[in-house]
Design a protein around this motif. Sequence first.
Motif, PDB file in Angstrom:
ATOM      1  N   CYS A  35       0.737  -1.414   0.040  1.00 30.51           N
ATOM      2  CA  CYS A  35       0.020  -0.057   0.138  1.00 30.51           C
ATOM      3  C   CYS A  35       0.809   1.307  -0.021  1.00 30.51           C
ATOM      4  O   CYS A  35       1.768   1.392   0.971  1.00 30.51           O
ATOM      5  CB  CYS A  35      -0.588   0.010   1.194  1.00 30.51           C
ATOM      6  N   ARG A  37      -0.309   4.244   0.946  1.00 32.63           N
ATOM      7  CA  ARG A  37      -0.408   5.216   2.113  1.00 32.63           C
ATOM      8  C   ARG A  37       0.120   4.523   3.287  1.00 32.63           C
ATOM      9  O   ARG A  37       0.609   5.304   4.047  1.00 32.63           O
ATOM     10  CB  ARG A  37      -2.063   5.198   2.160  1.00 32.63           C
ATOM     11  N   CYS A  38      -0.238   3.358   3.798  1.00 34.80           N
ATOM     12  CA  CYS A  38       0.238   2.914   4.930  1.00 34.80           C
ATOM     13  C   CYS A  38       1.518   2.098   5.021  1.00 34.80           C
ATOM     14  O   CYS A  38       2.062   1.444   5.762  1.00 34.80           O
ATOM     15  CB  CYS A  38      -1.080   2.064   5.670  1.00 34.80           C
ATOM     16  N   GLN A  40       2.120  -1.192   4.314  1.00 31.58           N
ATOM     17  CA  GLN A  40       1.870  -2.641   4.687  1.00 31.58           C
ATOM     18  C   GLN A  40       1.730  -3.390   3.356  1.00 31.58           C
ATOM     19  O   GLN A  40       1.115  -3.169   2.368  1.00 31.58           O
ATOM     20  CB  GLN A  40       0.604  -2.594   5.451  1.00 31.58           C
ATOM     21  N   ASN A  42       0.179  -6.382   1.404  1.00 30.12           N
ATOM     22  CA  ASN A  42      -1.181  -6.503   1.297  1.00 30.12           C
ATOM     23  C   ASN A  42      -1.633  -8.082   1.302  1.00 30.12           C
ATOM     24  O   ASN A  42      -0.800  -9.039   1.102  1.00 30.12           O
ATOM     25  CB  ASN A  42      -1.900  -6.032  -0.047  1.00 30.12           C
ATOM     26  N   HIS A  51      -7.374  -3.187  -3.762  1.00 23.30           N
ATOM     27  CA  HIS A  51      -7.356  -2.317  -2.305  1.00 23.30           C
ATOM     28  C   HIS A  51      -6.574  -2.796  -1.364  1.00 23.30           C
ATOM     29  O   HIS A  51      -6.006  -3.762  -1.434  1.00 23.30           O
ATOM     30  CB  HIS A  51      -8.783  -2.008  -2.119  1.00 23.30           C
ATOM     31  N   CYS A  52      -6.303  -1.820  -0.454  1.00 22.57           N
ATOM     32  CA  CYS A  52      -5.603  -2.419   0.790  1.00 22.57           C
ATOM     33  C   CYS A  52      -6.246  -2.941   1.725  1.00 22.57           C
ATOM     34  O   CYS A  52      -7.325  -2.390   2.366  1.00 22.57           O
ATOM     35  CB  CYS A  52      -4.889  -0.978   1.508  1.00 22.57           C
ATOM     36  N   TRP A  54      -5.489  -3.285   5.129  1.00 23.37           N
ATOM     37  CA  TRP A  54      -5.097  -2.609   6.293  1.00 23.37           C
ATOM     38  C   TRP A  54      -6.039  -1.386   6.454  1.00 23.37           C
ATOM     39  O   TRP A  54      -6.515  -1.039   7.314  1.00 23.37           O
ATOM     40  CB  TRP A  54      -3.501  -2.547   6.396  1.00 23.37           C
ATOM     41  N   CYS A  55      -5.682  -0.345   5.560  1.00 18.46           N
ATOM     42  CA  CYS A  55      -6.203   0.768   5.480  1.00 18.46           C
ATOM     43  C   CYS A  55      -7.587   1.102   4.390  1.00 18.46           C
ATOM     44  O   CYS A  55      -8.018   2.399   4.295  1.00 18.46           O
ATOM     45  CB  CYS A  55      -5.261   1.931   5.378  1.00 18.46           C
ATOM     46  N   ALA A  56      -7.782   0.251   3.706  1.00 18.60           N
ATOM     47  CA  ALA A  56      -8.902   0.143   2.958  1.00 18.60           C
ATOM     48  C   ALA A  56      -8.616   1.220   1.650  1.00 18.60           C
ATOM     49  O   ALA A  56      -9.531   1.668   1.052  1.00 18.60           O
ATOM     50  CB  ALA A  56     -10.253   0.568   3.353  1.00 18.60           C
ATOM     51  N   TYR A  57      -7.383   1.579   1.451  1.00 22.42           N
ATOM     52  CA  TYR A  57      -6.998   2.597   0.342  1.00 22.42           C
ATOM     53  C   TYR A  57      -7.376   1.874  -1.136  1.00 22.42           C
ATOM     54  O   TYR A  57      -6.905   0.763  -1.123  1.00 22.42           O
ATOM     55  CB  TYR A  57      -5.340   2.747   0.420  1.00 22.42           C
TER      56      TYR A  57
END
Length: 72
Positions: A35, A37-38, A40, A42, A51-52, A54-57
């Motif tokens: 991801c 954004r975060c 992490q 996936n 999509h992610c 962990w953070c739903a990005y």
Amino acid sequence: MPSSATPDILPQGEITFRGRGLAVMQGRRLSLKVCPRCSQRNDRRAAEQGHCHWCAYIPSLADAEPISPGSA
């Protein structure tokens, strides 16, 4: 397919999103591996859905940039 603005020509193979994260683009299919954004790694199922986990990005393909060979 995740995108708010799809460019006319999509980069293929390994891509980043403005230099962050890692995804693989095959045709119009996006697999989000890391991801932007975060940062992490996936879950496989979420990666294949684009999509992610962990953070739903959900990445914008307008931000996609190809990874140049030899820059890994």
